[in-house]
Write a protein that holds these residues in place. Structure first.
Motif, mmCIF file in Angstrom:
data_model
loop_
_atom_site.group_PDB
_atom_site.id
_atom_site.type_symbol
_atom_site.label_atom_id
_atom_site.label_comp_id
_atom_site.label_asym_id
_atom_site.label_seq_id
_atom_site.Cartn_x
_atom_site.Cartn_y
_atom_site.Cartn_z
ATOM 1 N N GLY A 105 0.944 -1.271 0.107
ATOM 2 C CA GLY A 105 -0.091 0.014 -0.094
ATOM 3 C C GLY A 105 0.752 1.287 0.147
ATOM 4 N N PRO A 106 0.561 2.214 1.051
ATOM 5 C CA PRO A 106 1.340 3.296 1.034
ATOM 6 C C PRO A 106 2.700 3.069 1.603
ATOM 7 N N LYS A 107 2.881 1.993 2.193
ATOM 8 C CA LYS A 107 4.105 1.957 3.060
ATOM 9 C C LYS A 107 5.382 1.280 2.295
ATOM 10 N N VAL A 108 6.442 1.707 2.317
ATOM 11 C CA VAL A 108 7.673 0.818 1.912
ATOM 12 C C VAL A 108 8.725 0.449 2.917
ATOM 13 N N LEU A 109 9.067 -0.694 3.157
ATOM 14 C CA LEU A 109 9.918 -1.161 4.049
ATOM 15 C C LEU A 109 11.210 -1.601 3.628
ATOM 16 N N LEU A 110 12.332 -1.231 3.998
ATOM 17 C CA LEU A 110 13.683 -1.567 4.209
ATOM 18 C C LEU A 110 14.157 -2.648 5.006
ATOM 19 N N ILE A 111 14.046 -3.888 4.550
ATOM 20 C CA ILE A 111 14.189 -5.137 5.354
ATOM 21 C C ILE A 111 15.795 -5.831 5.137
ATOM 22 N N ALA A 112 16.095 -6.198 6.111
ATOM 23 C CA ALA A 112 17.523 -6.787 6.334
ATOM 24 C C ALA A 112 17.107 -8.487 6.197
ATOM 25 N N SER A 113 17.834 -9.052 5.321
ATOM 26 C CA SER A 113 17.379 -10.534 5.494
ATOM 27 C C SER A 113 18.269 -11.230 6.284
ATOM 28 N N ASN A 114 17.976 -12.325 6.862
ATOM 29 C CA ASN A 114 18.652 -13.235 7.919
ATOM 30 C C ASN A 114 19.348 -14.313 7.280
ATOM 31 N N GLU A 126 10.809 -26.070 2.040
ATOM 32 C CA GLU A 126 11.807 -26.165 3.171
ATOM 33 C C GLU A 126 12.646 -25.038 3.231
ATOM 34 N N ARG A 127 13.093 -24.025 2.302
ATOM 35 C CA ARG A 127 13.472 -22.785 2.685
ATOM 36 C C ARG A 127 12.745 -21.917 3.161
ATOM 37 N N ARG A 128 11.514 -22.148 2.920
ATOM 38 C CA ARG A 128 10.488 -21.024 3.448
ATOM 39 C C ARG A 128 10.334 -21.340 4.775
ATOM 40 N N ALA A 129 10.221 -22.565 5.243
ATOM 41 C CA ALA A 129 10.003 -22.791 6.568
ATOM 42 C C ALA A 129 11.133 -22.521 7.510
ATOM 43 N N VAL A 130 12.476 -22.405 6.911
ATOM 44 C CA VAL A 130 13.526 -21.782 7.603
ATOM 45 C C VAL A 130 13.615 -20.520 7.836
ATOM 46 N N LYS A 131 13.338 -19.653 6.586
ATOM 47 C CA LYS A 131 13.361 -18.255 6.713
ATOM 48 C C LYS A 131 12.096 -17.778 7.677
ATOM 49 N N ASP A 132 11.067 -18.492 7.573
ATOM 50 C CA ASP A 132 9.863 -17.909 8.520
ATOM 51 C C ASP A 132 10.161 -18.247 9.920
ATOM 52 N N ALA A 133 11.133 -19.137 10.169
ATOM 53 C CA ALA A 133 11.335 -19.523 11.736
ATOM 54 C C ALA A 133 12.349 -18.588 12.144
ATOM 55 N N ALA A 135 13.737 -14.675 12.622
ATOM 56 C CA ALA A 135 13.229 -13.050 12.307
ATOM 57 C C ALA A 135 14.223 -12.307 11.309
ATOM 58 N N GLU A 136 13.648 -11.272 10.508
ATOM 59 C CA GLU A 136 14.381 -10.633 9.715
ATOM 60 C C GLU A 136 14.267 -9.207 10.496
ATOM 61 N N SER A 137 14.888 -8.347 10.149
ATOM 62 C CA SER A 137 14.979 -6.790 10.544
ATOM 63 C C SER A 137 14.579 -5.801 9.607
ATOM 64 N N THR A 138 13.632 -5.015 9.945
ATOM 65 C CA THR A 138 13.216 -3.946 9.131
ATOM 66 C C THR A 138 13.838 -2.788 9.561
ATOM 67 N N LEU A 139 14.875 -2.266 8.806
ATOM 68 C CA LEU A 139 15.690 -0.976 9.262
ATOM 69 C C LEU A 139 15.005 0.262 9.287
ATOM 70 N N TRP A 140 13.956 0.408 8.365
ATOM 71 C CA TRP A 140 13.225 1.562 8.183
ATOM 72 C C TRP A 140 12.028 1.513 7.637
ATOM 73 N N GLY A 141 10.919 2.372 7.807
ATOM 74 C CA GLY A 141 9.670 2.519 7.058
ATOM 75 C C GLY A 141 9.693 3.820 6.420
ATOM 76 N N PHE A 142 9.131 3.604 5.307
ATOM 77 C CA PHE A 142 8.742 5.177 4.540
ATOM 78 C C PHE A 142 7.382 5.084 4.129
ATOM 79 N N GLU A 143 6.996 6.380 3.885
ATOM 80 C CA GLU A 143 5.789 6.669 3.089
ATOM 81 C C GLU A 143 5.734 7.104 1.929
ATOM 82 N N VAL A 144 4.964 6.462 1.039
ATOM 83 C CA VAL A 144 5.183 6.654 -0.478
ATOM 84 C C VAL A 144 4.363 8.324 -0.849
#
Length: 311
Positions: A105-114, A126-133, A135-144
């Protein structure tokens, strides 16, 4: 007819609420302007991530045209404090992450992969299960603020004018006083704010102030110990193409390296994978036992280093 009266009154009440909300939030019903319209009076810096300099407002607007595509985020300290004992030295590298932009929507997130926890498997589930297990880190949130042709424009001023290097924490750990970022004494350092095809570079001047007494190490290297002004730098860098060949780390070799946990590892093997850090050298002649590299390793000497002098 009598039964229809309550229904009519209910519809009238709902409509009145909707009209009141529309009056209180008039911008929600307006379409976003195009990027061309929004940045018309600004100076454009074309490059990896195009950005625009609004000289009147002292702001930088970032144009995001790559979604869910990973790149390298690096922050550094090009102008430091001057005390080796504190450890905020000129040219010091800070945190680096593999990041991506995602929009909802109107939000843009800058996300750091784990990448500390992975599943090197051909099985997507299997890859998705580990990724979801983990946490990632969202460095910043922007408004469009504007959009055009799948691209979004965001106000990146606050993102860049923040303390990414965590200066106050370092000062406090070294018992040099309690400092905080003073936004009124912060600005973009345009001399080192540039854009290139493969990387976007933004530098800022940041000032940290303290109302109390600064520590002795700070007093030794600053004109006014209660006001420390340094520069911080943020880089967005395009990742190299695939094809890098990893080398397994042997602890007896003495290399620095990286490690991560691979949850697709057979139960009989160690779950932690360890590899050495090494340059990406490719032979010009792959068939030769020894060959010149396609792209040699190049080291640069700081231009501020003094020239050698004859004795």
């Amino acid at each position: 007819m009598i039964r229809l009266i309550p229904l009519f009154l209910l519809c009238l009440f709902i409509n009145s609420i909707a009209l009141a909300q529309a009056r209180n939030n008039p911008d929600q019903s307006k379409p976003l302007p195009t990027i061309s319209e929004r940045v018309a009076p600004m100076e454009k810096f074309p490059g990896y991530f195009p950005f625009y300099w609004d000289a009147k407002a002292g702001k930088i607007w970032l144009e995001i045209d790559k979604w869910n595509s990973e790149f390298l985020y690096v922050e550094s300290l090009p102008a430091g404090l001057g005390s080796n004992d504190i450890g905020l030295d000129r040219g010091q590298l800070g945190q680096s992450h593999i990041v991506r932009f995602e929009r909802t929507g109107p939000k843009v997130l800058l996300i750091a992969s784990n990448y500390g926890f992975r599943a090197n498997s051909d099985d997507a589930d299997e890859r998705r299960a580990v990724k979801d297990a983990f946490a990632e880190s969202t460095l910043w949130g922007f408004e469009v603020a504007a959009e055009e042709g799948g691209r979004a424009l965001v106000d990146a001023t606050t993102f860049y004018l923040r303390d990414a290097h965590q200066i106050p924490g370092t000062l406090q750990r070294n018992q040099q006083g309690t400092f905080r970022l003073d936004p009124t004494r912060c600005a973009f350092y345009l001399a080192n704010t540039k854009n290139f095809p493969k990387n976007t570079e933004v530098e800022t001047t940041l000032t940290f102030t303290s109302e109390g007494e600064a520590g002795p190490l700070v007093r030794q290297v600053t004109p006014i110990p209660q006001a420390i002004t340094v520069r911080e730098h943020v880089s967005f860098v395009d990742l190299p193409p695939k094809g890098f060949k990893t080398r397994v780390n042997d602890p007896r070799a003495g290399y620095f390296g990286i490690s991560y946990m691979d949850f697709a590892t057979p139960i009989s093997d160690p779950i932690t994978r360890r590899y050495i850090s090494h340059h990406r050298l490719q032979k010009k002649d792959p068939s030769a036992a020894m060959s010149d590299p396609i792209k040699p390793i190049v080291y640069y000497v700081d231009r501020g280093a003094p020239e050698p002098r004859s004795t």
